[in-house]
Design a protein around this motif. Structure first.
Motif, PDB file in Angstrom:
ATOM      1  N   TYR A  59       0.826  -1.205   0.000  1.00 33.63           N
ATOM      2  CA  TYR A  59       0.000   0.000   0.000  1.00 33.63           C
ATOM      3  C   TYR A  59       0.864   1.261   0.000  1.00 33.63           C
ATOM      4  N   SER A  60       1.996   1.191   0.700  1.00 35.98           N
ATOM      5  CA  SER A  60       2.885   2.350   0.715  1.00 35.98           C
ATOM      6  C   SER A  60       3.452   2.627  -0.671  1.00 35.98           C
ATOM      7  N   CYS A  61       3.661   1.563  -1.454  1.00 35.87           N
ATOM      8  CA  CYS A  61       4.105   1.741  -2.846  1.00 35.87           C
ATOM      9  C   CYS A  61       3.004   2.398  -3.674  1.00 35.87           C
ATOM     10  N   PHE A  62       1.783   1.921  -3.473  1.00 33.47           N
ATOM     11  CA  PHE A  62       0.648   2.461  -4.214  1.00 33.47           C
ATOM     12  C   PHE A  62       0.441   3.942  -3.911  1.00 33.47           C
ATOM     13  N   LYS A  63       0.589   4.312  -2.643  1.00 34.51           N
ATOM     14  CA  LYS A  63       0.400   5.703  -2.226  1.00 34.51           C
ATOM     15  C   LYS A  63       1.690   6.522  -2.328  1.00 34.51           C
ATOM     16  N   ASN A  64       2.787   5.833  -2.654  1.00 37.36           N
ATOM     17  CA  ASN A  64       4.073   6.494  -2.871  1.00 37.36           C
ATOM     18  C   ASN A  64       4.566   7.253  -1.631  1.00 37.36           C
ATOM     19  N   PHE A  65       4.619   6.532  -0.490  1.00 39.50           N
ATOM     20  CA  PHE A  65       5.234   7.143   0.690  1.00 39.50           C
ATOM     21  C   PHE A  65       6.168   6.144   1.358  1.00 39.50           C
ATOM     22  N   LYS A  66       7.119   6.671   2.117  1.00 36.19           N
ATOM     23  CA  LYS A  66       8.101   5.845   2.799  1.00 36.19           C
ATOM     24  C   LYS A  66       7.566   5.362   4.137  1.00 36.19           C
ATOM     25  N   LEU A  67       8.112   4.219   4.559  1.00 36.97           N
ATOM     26  CA  LEU A  67       7.763   3.683   5.866  1.00 36.97           C
ATOM     27  C   LEU A  67       8.937   3.874   6.822  1.00 36.97           C
ATOM     28  N   TYR A  68       8.599   4.146   8.094  1.00 35.62           N
ATOM     29  CA  TYR A  68       9.604   4.350   9.127  1.00 35.62           C
ATOM     30  C   TYR A  68       9.309   3.422  10.300  1.00 35.62           C
ATOM     31  N   GLN A  69      10.248   3.344  11.233  1.00 34.44           N
ATOM     32  CA  GLN A  69      10.020   2.516  12.405  1.00 34.44           C
ATOM     33  C   GLN A  69      10.632   3.158  13.648  1.00 34.44           C
ATOM     34  N   GLY A 122       3.830   5.234   8.282  1.00 31.86           N
ATOM     35  CA  GLY A 122       4.084   6.005   7.080  1.00 31.86           C
ATOM     36  C   GLY A 122       2.875   6.864   6.778  1.00 31.86           C
ATOM     37  N   ALA A 123       3.090   7.934   6.002  1.00 28.33           N
ATOM     38  CA  ALA A 123       1.993   8.860   5.722  1.00 28.33           C
ATOM     39  C   ALA A 123       2.130   9.429   4.326  1.00 28.33           C
ATOM     40  N   ILE A 163       9.428  -1.197  -3.625  1.00 22.95           N
ATOM     41  CA  ILE A 163       9.966  -1.823  -2.413  1.00 22.95           C
ATOM     42  C   ILE A 163      10.314  -3.277  -2.704  1.00 22.95           C
ATOM     43  N   TYR A 164      11.525  -3.670  -2.315  1.00 21.89           N
ATOM     44  CA  TYR A 164      11.976  -5.048  -2.492  1.00 21.89           C
ATOM     45  C   TYR A 164      12.176  -5.669  -1.117  1.00 21.89           C
ATOM     46  N   ILE A 165      11.578  -6.827  -0.870  1.00 24.79           N
ATOM     47  CA  ILE A 165      11.776  -7.527   0.393  1.00 24.79           C
ATOM     48  C   ILE A 165      12.367  -8.901   0.135  1.00 24.79           C
ATOM     49  N   SER A 166      13.290  -9.306   0.990  1.00 25.94           N
ATOM     50  CA  SER A 166      13.941 -10.609   0.856  1.00 25.94           C
ATOM     51  C   SER A 166      14.311 -11.114   2.244  1.00 25.94           C
ATOM     52  N   GLN A 167      14.768 -12.362   2.308  1.00 25.58           N
ATOM     53  CA  GLN A 167      15.202 -12.975   3.564  1.00 25.58           C
ATOM     54  C   GLN A 167      16.526 -13.695   3.355  1.00 25.58           C
ATOM     55  N   SER A 168      17.428 -13.077   2.622  1.00 25.64           N
ATOM     56  CA  SER A 168      18.694 -13.724   2.287  1.00 25.64           C
ATOM     57  C   SER A 168      19.527 -14.002   3.543  1.00 25.64           C
ATOM     58  N   LYS A 169      19.539 -13.062   4.490  1.00 26.25           N
ATOM     59  CA  LYS A 169      20.303 -13.274   5.721  1.00 26.25           C
ATOM     60  C   LYS A 169      19.720 -14.451   6.509  1.00 26.25           C
ATOM     61  N   TYR A 170      18.408 -14.487   6.619  1.00 27.20           N
ATOM     62  CA  TYR A 170      17.732 -15.585   7.306  1.00 27.20           C
ATOM     63  C   TYR A 170      17.984 -16.913   6.592  1.00 27.20           C
ATOM     64  N   GLY A 263      13.155 -12.766  -3.891  1.00 29.30           N
ATOM     65  CA  GLY A 263      12.275 -12.101  -2.942  1.00 29.30           C
ATOM     66  C   GLY A 263      11.045 -11.571  -3.644  1.00 29.30           C
ATOM     67  N   LEU A 264      10.402 -10.590  -3.041  1.00 26.62           N
ATOM     68  CA  LEU A 264       9.211  -9.967  -3.610  1.00 26.62           C
ATOM     69  C   LEU A 264       9.498  -8.502  -3.926  1.00 26.62           C
ATOM     70  N   PHE A 265       8.960  -8.035  -5.048  1.00 29.75           N
ATOM     71  CA  PHE A 265       9.135  -6.640  -5.426  1.00 29.75           C
ATOM     72  C   PHE A 265       7.770  -6.010  -5.646  1.00 29.75           C
ATOM     73  N   TYR A 266       7.524  -4.895  -4.945  1.00 32.17           N
ATOM     74  CA  TYR A 266       6.288  -4.141  -5.113  1.00 32.17           C
ATOM     75  C   TYR A 266       6.612  -2.874  -5.903  1.00 32.17           C
ATOM     76  N   PRO A 267       6.246  -2.827  -7.177  1.00 32.66           N
ATOM     77  CA  PRO A 267       6.567  -1.641  -7.987  1.00 32.66           C
ATOM     78  C   PRO A 267       5.626  -0.494  -7.700  1.00 32.66           C
ATOM     79  N   LYS A 268       6.122   0.715  -7.915  1.00 31.98           N
ATOM     80  CA  LYS A 268       5.290   1.899  -7.759  1.00 31.98           C
ATOM     81  C   LYS A 268       4.601   2.201  -9.073  1.00 31.98           C
ATOM     82  N   ASN A 269       3.314   2.050  -9.091  1.00 32.19           N
ATOM     83  CA  ASN A 269       2.534   2.402 -10.273  1.00 32.19           C
ATOM     84  C   ASN A 269       1.116   2.752  -9.841  1.00 32.19           C
TER      85      ASN A 269
END
Length: 279
Positions: A59-69, A122-123, A163-170, A263-269
């Motif tokens: 959803y953050s990709c769809f709305k084009n905003f960054k996520l923080y923690q 994120g906002a 956004i690209y997510i992976s678990q290579s370290k795990y 991994g998984l890639f969520y493109p911005k479009n």
């Protein structure tokens, strides 16, 4: 205590099991044993599913905003205190996912996802993120706001394209843990001509190790849907695994070894529709 519930069929899915009164009785009896032996405590679930985190990323990709923690030292009453604070400050709690909170201001919105003592947010307007960070630091002993890049074993890379997510370290840790660092790799997680059954005449293997391998692979499916089908097939034989089943599981590890960076890639479009494909 010695009553035996017998079912004439083995359910293929949860809906079939829920239609069989004997299966329901057997499941309830197992839950009752857990309660009698005091091996668990039923509490309200303050933890979101990994699927909820992935939806937030998409959803953050769809709305084009960054996520923080941000994080803080957790206490048992942390969720109750935090949720009350957010509700008092104009947030709305999700009806399905009670760990998701939404704040709306005009056309902008701020999304907050709680995971134990971690907060992801994120906002659509970055100023809302800064205000939220200051609000949290003023009320709680929170860390500074930082860009989300690692969460629950998920490596998260937020870039201009998506956004690209992976678990290579795990994955590398798993290969080392189960001694599959060496040896050849394979190009598919399962051979096409393999028939998976109970193999009742086969030689039994270490049940604890088999379950550990299955559990580890199931967590890996958070970013690896390419292995989900075969892992779920192998998971059906955790009660009495055989050498044939262990061989299949080891093949999955050899496949994963050769595809660590997958991994998984969520493109911005602008398209947020769900598409499915089949061969």
């Amino acid at each position: 205590m010695f009553t035996c519930f017998i079912s004439q069929i083995e359910p293929k899915d949860v809906s079939q099991a829920l239609d069989d009164t004997h299966w329901i009785q057997a499941m309830q009896e197992e839950l009752n044993q857990f309660e009698r032996n005091k091996v668990w405590e039923l509490v309200q679930r303050p933890i979101p599913r990994l699927e909820a985190i992935r939806i937030l990323l998409a959803y953050s990709c769809f709305k084009n905003f960054k996520l923080y923690q941000m994080d803080k030292t957790s206490t048992r009453a942390w969720y109750d205190r935090l949720s009350s604070f957010l509700l008092q400050n104009g947030f709305i709690r999700g009806k399905v996912d009670t760990t998701l909170f939404v704040f709306e201001k005009g056309q902008d919105c701020l999304l907050v996802q709680i995971y134990v003592d971690d907060i992801i947010f994120g906002a659509t307007n970055d100023s809302l993120c800064k205000k939220f960070s200051n609000l949290m630091q003023g009320e709680f002993e929170m860390s500074m706001m930082e860009e989300l890049n690692f969460f629950l074993g998920l490596q998260i890379k937020q870039c201009q394209e998506g956004i690209y997510i992976s678990q290579s370290k795990y994955t590398k840790e798993l290969l080392k843990k189960f001694g599959i660092e060496e040896g050849r790799t394979v190009s598919t997680p399962m051979a096409t001509n393999v028939k998976i059954d109970k193999d009742e005449k086969g030689k039994s293997v270490d049940e604890s190790k088999y379950r550990g391998m299955i559990g580890s692979l199931l967590y890996l499916t958070a970013s690896r849907p390419d292995i989900l089908h075969v892992v779920c097939l192998c998971a059906r034989f955790q009660s009495n695994p055989k050498e044939s089943h262990m061989s299949l599981v080891k093949r999955i590890f050899r496949y994963v070894k050769g595809t660590i960076q997958y991994g998984l890639f969520y493109p911005k479009n602008e398209n947020f529709s769900l598409k499915g494909y089949s061969d």
